[in-house]
Design a protein around this motif. Structure first.
Motif, PDB file in Angstrom:
ATOM      1  N   PHE A   1      57.591  30.414  -3.851  1.00 19.76           N
ATOM      2  CA  PHE A   1      56.332  29.707  -3.615  1.00 19.76           C
ATOM      3  C   PHE A   1      55.173  30.695  -3.715  1.00 19.76           C
ATOM      4  O   PHE A   1      55.261  31.819  -3.224  1.00 19.76           O
ATOM      5  N   LEU A   2      54.089  30.260  -4.360  1.00 21.18           N
ATOM      6  CA  LEU A   2      52.891  31.084  -4.463  1.00 21.18           C
ATOM      7  C   LEU A   2      51.698  30.363  -3.868  1.00 21.18           C
ATOM      8  O   LEU A   2      51.341  29.272  -4.309  1.00 21.18           O
ATOM      9  N   ALA A   3      51.087  30.978  -2.859  1.00 21.54           N
ATOM     10  CA  ALA A   3      49.806  30.506  -2.340  1.00 21.54           C
ATOM     11  C   ALA A   3      48.734  31.292  -3.070  1.00 21.54           C
ATOM     12  O   ALA A   3      48.639  32.507  -2.918  1.00 21.54           O
ATOM     13  N   MET A   4      47.933  30.607  -3.874  1.00 23.30           N
ATOM     14  CA  MET A   4      47.010  31.281  -4.770  1.00 23.30           C
ATOM     15  C   MET A   4      45.751  31.779  -4.065  1.00 23.30           C
ATOM     16  O   MET A   4      45.279  31.169  -3.114  1.00 23.30           O
ATOM     17  N   GLN A   5      45.215  32.865  -4.584  1.00 24.68           N
ATOM     18  CA  GLN A   5      43.963  33.395  -4.058  1.00 24.68           C
ATOM     19  C   GLN A   5      42.808  32.441  -4.353  1.00 24.68           C
ATOM     20  O   GLN A   5      41.927  32.237  -3.511  1.00 24.68           O
ATOM     21  N   TYR A   6      42.829  31.844  -5.541  1.00 25.07           N
ATOM     22  CA  TYR A   6      41.790  30.909  -5.941  1.00 25.07           C
ATOM     23  C   TYR A   6      42.440  29.582  -6.351  1.00 25.07           C
ATOM     24  O   TYR A   6      42.666  29.341  -7.541  1.00 25.07           O
ATOM     25  N   PRO A   7      42.765  28.721  -5.392  1.00 26.25           N
ATOM     26  CA  PRO A   7      43.407  27.436  -5.713  1.00 26.25           C
ATOM     27  C   PRO A   7      42.525  26.592  -6.634  1.00 26.25           C
ATOM     28  O   PRO A   7      41.308  26.524  -6.457  1.00 26.25           O
ATOM     29  N   VAL A   8      43.148  25.964  -7.610  1.00 27.09           N
ATOM     30  CA  VAL A   8      42.392  25.183  -8.602  1.00 27.09           C
ATOM     31  C   VAL A   8      42.246  23.730  -8.159  1.00 27.09           C
ATOM     32  O   VAL A   8      43.060  23.213  -7.387  1.00 27.09           O
TER      33      VAL A   8
ATOM     34  N   ARG B   1      62.182  29.579   0.000  1.00 29.25           N
ATOM     35  CA  ARG B   1      62.985  30.704   0.487  1.00 29.25           C
ATOM     36  C   ARG B   1      62.147  31.974   0.542  1.00 29.25           C
ATOM     37  O   ARG B   1      62.340  32.823   1.413  1.00 29.25           O
ATOM     38  N   PHE B   2      61.201  32.079  -0.411  1.00 31.52           N
ATOM     39  CA  PHE B   2      60.302  33.234  -0.450  1.00 31.52           C
ATOM     40  C   PHE B   2      58.897  32.756  -0.770  1.00 31.52           C
ATOM     41  O   PHE B   2      58.701  31.993  -1.715  1.00 31.52           O
ATOM     42  N   ALA B   3      57.943  33.194   0.032  1.00 32.45           N
ATOM     43  CA  ALA B   3      56.547  32.791  -0.150  1.00 32.45           C
ATOM     44  C   ALA B   3      55.686  34.009  -0.453  1.00 32.45           C
ATOM     45  O   ALA B   3      55.715  34.994   0.294  1.00 32.45           O
ATOM     46  N   ILE B   4      54.962  33.932  -1.559  1.00 31.33           N
ATOM     47  CA  ILE B   4      54.004  34.972  -1.922  1.00 31.33           C
ATOM     48  C   ILE B   4      52.616  34.457  -1.546  1.00 31.33           C
ATOM     49  O   ILE B   4      52.177  33.429  -2.056  1.00 31.33           O
ATOM     50  N   LEU B   5      51.944  35.147  -0.664  1.00 30.65           N
ATOM     51  CA  LEU B   5      50.625  34.742  -0.203  1.00 30.65           C
ATOM     52  C   LEU B   5      49.600  35.723  -0.756  1.00 30.65           C
ATOM     53  O   LEU B   5      49.488  36.858  -0.286  1.00 30.65           O
ATOM     54  N   ASP B   6      48.866  35.281  -1.792  1.00 31.19           N
ATOM     55  CA  ASP B   6      47.943  36.159  -2.487  1.00 31.19           C
ATOM     56  C   ASP B   6      46.557  36.093  -1.864  1.00 31.19           C
ATOM     57  O   ASP B   6      45.788  35.169  -2.112  1.00 31.19           O
ATOM     58  N   GLU B   7      46.246  37.075  -1.024  1.00 25.98           N
ATOM     59  CA  GLU B   7      44.949  37.182  -0.351  1.00 25.98           C
ATOM     60  C   GLU B   7      44.541  35.861   0.307  1.00 25.98           C
ATOM     61  O   GLU B   7      43.424  35.364   0.128  1.00 25.98           O
TER      62      GLU B   7
END
Length: 252
Positions: free
Chosen positions: A87-94, A167-173
């Motif tokens: 999972f990716l939480a984006m720095q600049y969600p569209v 299972r894995f979350a990437i939280l970008d800023e």
């Protein structure tokens, strides 16, 4: 126990003058229920790592590997990576005009699980997650990120994380653009997800303020596309006090 393993990852992007290497051999292992903070100055390659792992087409992986429990992540399409638990939480969600938050979340949940969640259970889970994140109930009927404040966009990212249960979350800023109250609420959401599951977290940030709420098990400093130093939470405090000057930040 699951593991996200990154080995000697090299990533390039196209520029006006040709391909430029951004990541120059990243090695990381993230286990279930661990929080890894990745820190570094602007342009060091932190967000490149996030988007390369998620499968963004702008970033070309020239060598190295990434896997979840031995399964080749880089050989998967973007949706396959999500189904594998990334999972990716984006720095600049569209913004996604014409698609409501409710429809977006249920469609995503259906795609990842392979079947639609039972409506009664889903409605209850969505309502509780929104309540925990202190989101107005009308939020569910709004179009995804359209007219959202910075805080609302980041809460929506964590709302996705809570409901999709990766299972894995990437939280970008995730902390960028948040005031103190919003930062606390978002951090509480991340901690809640971690307490309820075995999610491994890769938290990308410039500053230590979010690490006061989300305690890292490990801190990795990326400088010029390489891991320059690793340590525990105390390393983040040292960076807060000393900055990155001691790494002699140059474009090598």
């Amino acid at each position: 126990m699951s593991i996200l393993s990154i080995r000697d990852l090299h990533v390039s992007v196209e520029t006006d003058t040709g391909a430029k290497e951004i990541l120059r051999g990243i090695n990381l292992d993230i286990n279930s229920n661990e929080t890894h903070a990745v820190m570094g100055p602007n342009g060091s390659g932190k967000s490149t790592l996030a988007y390369a792992l998620a499968g963004h087409p702008t970033y070309t992986i020239t060598s190295g590997s990434a896997s979840i429990d031995g399964e080749d992540l880089l050989g998967m399409s973007v949706d396959e990576r999500a189904k594998a638990g990334l999972f990716l939480a984006m720095q600049y969600p569209v913004e996604v005009p014409g698609v409501t938050v409710t429809n977006f979340l249920r469609t995503a949940k259906t795609a990842i699980d392979g079947e639609a969640p039972k409506l009664r259970t889903w409605t209850k889970e969505l309502s509780q997650a929104m309540k925990d994140l202190r989101v107005d109930p009308e939020f569910a009927s709004r179009n995804v990120n359209e007219g959202f404040s910075g805080g609302e966009k980041k809460r929506h990212e964590i709302l996705q994380m809570e409901l999709l249960k990766p299972r894995f979350a990437i939280l970008d800023e995730t902390d960028s653009g948040l005031d103190v109250d919003a930062l606390r609420i978002v951090s509480e959401g991340v901690n809640r997800v971690k307490s309820q599951s075995d999610v491994g977290i890769l938290l990308i940030t410039h500053y230590t303020r979010i690490l006061r709420y989300i305690k890292p098990d490990y801190v990795h400093v990326i400088i010029n596309g390489r891991v320059a130093e690793e340590g525990g939470a105390e390393l983040a405090e040292r960076l807060e006090n000393e900055g990155y000057d001691r790494f002699q930040v140059v474009d090598a």
